[in-house]
Every structure is written in structure tokens, then in C-alpha cells.
Design an enzyme around this catalytic site. Structure first.
Site, PDB file in Angstrom:
ATOM      1  N   THR A  28       0.846  -1.202   0.000  1.00  0.00           N
ATOM      2  CA  THR A  28       0.000   0.000   0.000  1.00  0.00           C
ATOM      3  C   THR A  28       0.878   1.248   0.000  1.00  0.00           C
ATOM      4  O   THR A  28       1.759   1.391   0.838  1.00  0.00           O
ATOM      5  CB  THR A  28      -0.944  -0.056   1.219  1.00  0.00           C
ATOM      6  N   HIS A 178      -7.352 -10.584  -1.899  1.00  0.00           N
ATOM      7  CA  HIS A 178      -6.809 -10.233  -0.579  1.00  0.00           C
ATOM      8  C   HIS A 178      -7.657 -10.910   0.498  1.00  0.00           C
ATOM      9  O   HIS A 178      -8.734 -10.433   0.850  1.00  0.00           O
ATOM     10  CB  HIS A 178      -6.819  -8.717  -0.399  1.00  0.00           C
ATOM     11  N   ASN A 181      -4.807 -10.216   6.557  1.00  0.00           N
ATOM     12  CA  ASN A 181      -4.568  -8.982   7.321  1.00  0.00           C
ATOM     13  C   ASN A 181      -5.782  -8.306   7.949  1.00  0.00           C
ATOM     14  O   ASN A 181      -5.816  -7.087   8.118  1.00  0.00           O
ATOM     15  CB  ASN A 181      -3.795  -7.979   6.445  1.00  0.00           C
ATOM     16  N   TYR A 183      -8.829  -7.901   6.863  1.00  0.00           N
ATOM     17  CA  TYR A 183      -9.812  -7.229   6.012  1.00  0.00           C
ATOM     18  C   TYR A 183     -11.024  -8.147   5.819  1.00  0.00           C
ATOM     19  O   TYR A 183     -11.113  -9.208   6.442  1.00  0.00           O
ATOM     20  CB  TYR A 183      -9.147  -6.780   4.705  1.00  0.00           C
ATOM     21  N   ASN A 238      -4.805  -5.398  12.287  1.00  0.00           N
ATOM     22  CA  ASN A 238      -6.160  -4.833  12.290  1.00  0.00           C
ATOM     23  C   ASN A 238      -7.084  -5.533  13.276  1.00  0.00           C
ATOM     24  O   ASN A 238      -8.258  -5.748  13.001  1.00  0.00           O
ATOM     25  CB  ASN A 238      -6.746  -4.836  10.863  1.00  0.00           C
TER      26      ASN A 238
HETATM   27  C1  8OZ Z   1      -0.380  -1.003   5.191  1.00  0.00           C
HETATM   28  C2  8OZ Z   1      -1.193   0.106   5.267  1.00  0.00           C
HETATM   29  C3  8OZ Z   1      -2.476   0.025   4.789  1.00  0.00           C
HETATM   30  C4  8OZ Z   1      -2.954  -1.152   4.237  1.00  0.00           C
HETATM   31  C5  8OZ Z   1      -2.356  -4.841   4.185  1.00  0.00           C
HETATM   32  C6  8OZ Z   1      -3.342  -3.517   2.435  1.00  0.00           C
HETATM   33  O1  8OZ Z   1      -1.842  -4.880   5.306  1.00  0.00           O
HETATM   34  C7  8OZ Z   1      -2.643  -3.537   3.560  1.00  0.00           C
HETATM   35  C8  8OZ Z   1      -2.137  -2.265   4.166  1.00  0.00           C
HETATM   36  C9  8OZ Z   1      -0.852  -2.188   4.641  1.00  0.00           C
HETATM   37  O2  8OZ Z   1      -2.659  -5.872   3.570  1.00  0.00           O
END
Ligand code: 8OZ
Length: 367
Positions: A28, A178, A181, A183, A238
Site C-alpha cells: 500500500t 486479498h 490482514n 480485512y 487490524n
Molecule cells: C499497510 C497500510 C495500509 C494497508 C495490508 C493492504 O496490510 C494492507 C495495508 C498495509 O494488507
């Protein structure tokens, strides 16, 4: 005597021949152009400079406005975005490289300021992730999400499907889902974030369902041989967690194998952090999957060489080293020193720390 490295050997990823075993990890960089969220024209140089990697995977790109969680990340849901990405894939292909796009829905890791109509971000359950996102130029608390209605789930799958159609129109060699992480797809899969009591919550097959249905939809458009997925079984990123990730990810990988996906891209340990933050048997995933295994997280030349020699992975994804070394492949081949990365320019900004890292050929600055 040191082990001879396999890093520079070509690899056949389905129908695609990769020049070497280096993968540029999705990174990112927050330089897309608002409000259209088209890739920054500088991305043409940025990815083009790194085309000597066997495979480039783009930064995560949202499949809808709802799927965006940070300022200035690119999309893959509009015609304009497709046109922007087309210039990137053309440049990489001119330079002999291969490039997949990572398609993304952040789920609850977002902020009302980024959401359509200022609404709440969506999640499997209405549980706020403790953490920050980056919006309007500052780090801000992630917003309180709302639980997706069962009736909204086909729309989410369709967003990934449309992202795939767009990716192919933009000239990508394939698509990486994806699934990592913390999401949306990881939120559904893991019981720390998913408290649903419908078809998409509860037992492992229910929690895994959305990720697998998305994979099916992507495979239908791109073909299994052009579909990969990124997963992170034990990352705490996250605010995500699962009470028993081993059987969860064995179930997921068994089903991805049945779909004949091209690769699984596995973040081993905590994303960008320790590789041994929690026990997990990655070899068990490798064993149950017939496609390629891309290993990621904290690899350097030595560890990559060792893991390839043992047959524990086929390809190695490097992240930060590719930010600061457009010619990482050539540098490691020659045993040349690597440039240090500058954290201050990772997220947002322009050419500085993006397209101006020096190469061995152009030691002042890359073109
Ligand atoms: C760092 C900052 C924002 C998003 C991920 C898409 O960790 C990210 C991400 C990484 O997969």
C-alpha cells in the site's frame, strides 16, 4: 559451502513463465488520485522499474468505494481506473515482467469519511476493530461498523467478480484475492470478528464460505490458473484473531485446492513483524495444496535460499526491500549492497521514496 540459491531460476506459474522466484509483495502506497481513485501516473514508472521481479503484485485495490479503508488507495471498479491500470500493465509487459492485481475489500477497517454517503463501514458483525486508519491526512480511529445483511453478500461477491473482469480488461496477468490482514474476507473467516448465526457464521465451513465463494467467482472470470489468494493465518493485524486457525486454514486451503487456484500466498507470522508470534504449521498448508506456495514475511536472501532449497516454498515475496530497491533481483545476483528504505515516504506523497530510489545502473536516481 553455502547452498546454491534457486532464487534466480525460472518458475512456471500455470500458463505464465516467471523469470525468477522473486515476487514483489503487494504494498500500500496511498498515491492514487482522488476522487476517482485512479492509480497515480507515477505508478507506471514505479511498477515498470521493478519489472525484473518474476512476479509483481500490485498494492491492494478496492473493488468498490465501500471496500476502501484508507485515503488515496486505488480502485478497480471504474472505467477510468481500468484505463489507469492499463498503462501500468503495458509498461511492465514492455519490460518483460508479469503483474497480478490484488483485489480488496477492507470490511470494517475503514472510516465513515471514506464510505458512500458517510455510512458505517460493513463487517460480518458490528464489532469495531481497535486501531487506526489514515484519512484526511491523519491517523484516525477506525469507525464503528454495521453487520452486513445476508441479502447484501451476493453484492460483495459480485464486486470481486467485477473487479476481476476489470483487471483482465486492464491487461493484468492474473488476480490475487486479498484474504489476509484482518480485512473483509479474513474478518468473516475468523471468530474474533465474526459472531454471525447465519450461513456465514459459526462453524468453520460457514466462516470460510465468503472467501471461498469469492474465490469461485474470481475463478469463473479469470480461470483458476490466473487466480491466487493471500492469507495470513495468525496475523494480529487490524485487531483480527481466531481461536483455532489451524483447522480453519486447512479447510480453506483444501477448498482452494479443489478450485485449482494457481497459488496461495502465505504471510507467515505477524504481518511485517515476528514470524513466530503464534504456533502454526505452514507445511500442512503446503502439503494440501497442489499449486504454488508463495512465502512471505521477513525473508532475506539467506532465508529465501534455505526455504527454496528445502522445497517449503516455490516463490518468495519481498516487500520493503522492493520499495527501496527497484533492481533487487540484480543486486542480490551480484551480491551488491541494498538501499535502506525510508518509512516516512511509504504512505502518501509523490515521487520521493517512490520512483527515485537508485539502481546499480543509475546510482544517482532511478529514471
Ligand atoms: C499497510 C497500510 C495500509 C494497508 C495490508 C493492504 O496490510 C494492507 C495495508 C498495509 O494488507
Amino acid at each position: 559451502m553455502s547452498t546454491p540459491t534457486r532464487l534466480f531460476e525460472p518458475f512456471k506459474l500455470g500458463p505464465i513463465t516467471l523469470a525468477n522466484r522473486f515476487v514483489m509483495a503487494p504494498l500500500t502506497r496511498n498515491r492514487a488520485i482522488p476522487p476517482s481513485m485512479v492509480p497515480n501516473p507515477l505508478a507506471i514508472d514505479y511498477y515498470g522499474q521493478r519489472a525484473s521481479a518474476g512476479l509483481l503484485i500490485t498494492e491492494a485495490s478496492q473493488v468498490s468505494q465501500q471496500g476502501q479503508g484508507y485515503q488515496d488507495t486505488p480502485g478497480i471498479y471504474s472505467k477510468e481506473q481500468v484505463e489507469g491500470w492499463r498503462k501500468v500493465t503495458d509498461r511492465v509487459h514492455e519490460r518483460g515482467g508479469k503483474i497480478f492485481i490484488q483485489i480488496w475489500h477492507v470490511g470494517r477497517v475503514s472510516h465513515i469519511a471514506l464510505q458512500p454517503g458517510g455510512g458505517k463501514p460493513v463487517a460480518p458483525s458490528a464489532i469495531r476493530a481497535k486501531g487506526k486508519t489514515f484519512v484526511n491526512g491523519t491517523f484516525t480511529d477506525i469507525s464503528e461498523p454495521r453487520a452486513l445483511e445476508l441479502s447484501e453478500i451476493p453484492g460483495i461477491i459480485d464486486d470481486f467478480r467485477r473487479g476481476t473482469v476489470n483487471a483482465l480488461a486492464a491487461g493484468f496477468d492474473g488476480v490475487e484475492i486479498h484474504g489476509a490482514n484482518g480485512y473483509l474476507l479474513d474478518q468473516f473467516a475468523k471468530d474474533g470478528a465474526n459472531k454471525r448465526d447465519d450461513l456465514y457464521g459459526g462453524a468453520i465451513p460457514n466462516r470460510a464460505r465468503l472467501m471461498l465463494e469469492v474465490a469461485e467467482a474470481v475463478v469463473r472470470e479469470a480461470g483458476a490458473e490466473r487466480t491466487g489468494i493471500r492469507i495470513s493465518p495468525v496475523t494480529p493485524a487490524n485487531d483480527i484473531s481466531d481461536s483455532n486457525p489451524q483447522p480453519l486454514f486447512e479447510h480453506i486451503v483444501d477448498h482452494l485446492n479443489a478450485l485449482k487456484l494457481s497459488y496461495i500466498h502465505v504471510i507467515e507470522g505477524a504481518t511485517g513483524g515476528p514470524r513466530d508470534n503464534a504456533p502454526f504449521d505452514y507445511a500442512s498448508l503446503r502439503k494440501r495444496f497442489d499449486g504454488a506456495y508463495i512465502a512471505n514475511n521477513g525473508y532475506d536472501f539467506e532465508l529465501a535460499t534455505k526455504v527454496l532449497a528445502e522445497g517449503a516454498a516455490d516463490l518468495i515475496a519481498f516487500g520493503k526491500p522492493f520499495i527501496s530497491n527497484p533492481d533487487l533481483v540484480e543486486r542480490l545476483k551480484k551480491g551488491a549492497p541494498l538501499n535502506e528504505w525510508d518509512k516516512a515516504t511509504f504512505y502518501g506523497g509523490g515521487a520521493k521514496g517512490y520512483t527515485d530510489y537508485p539502481t546499480l545502473e543509475a546510482p544517482q536516481a532511478a529514471e
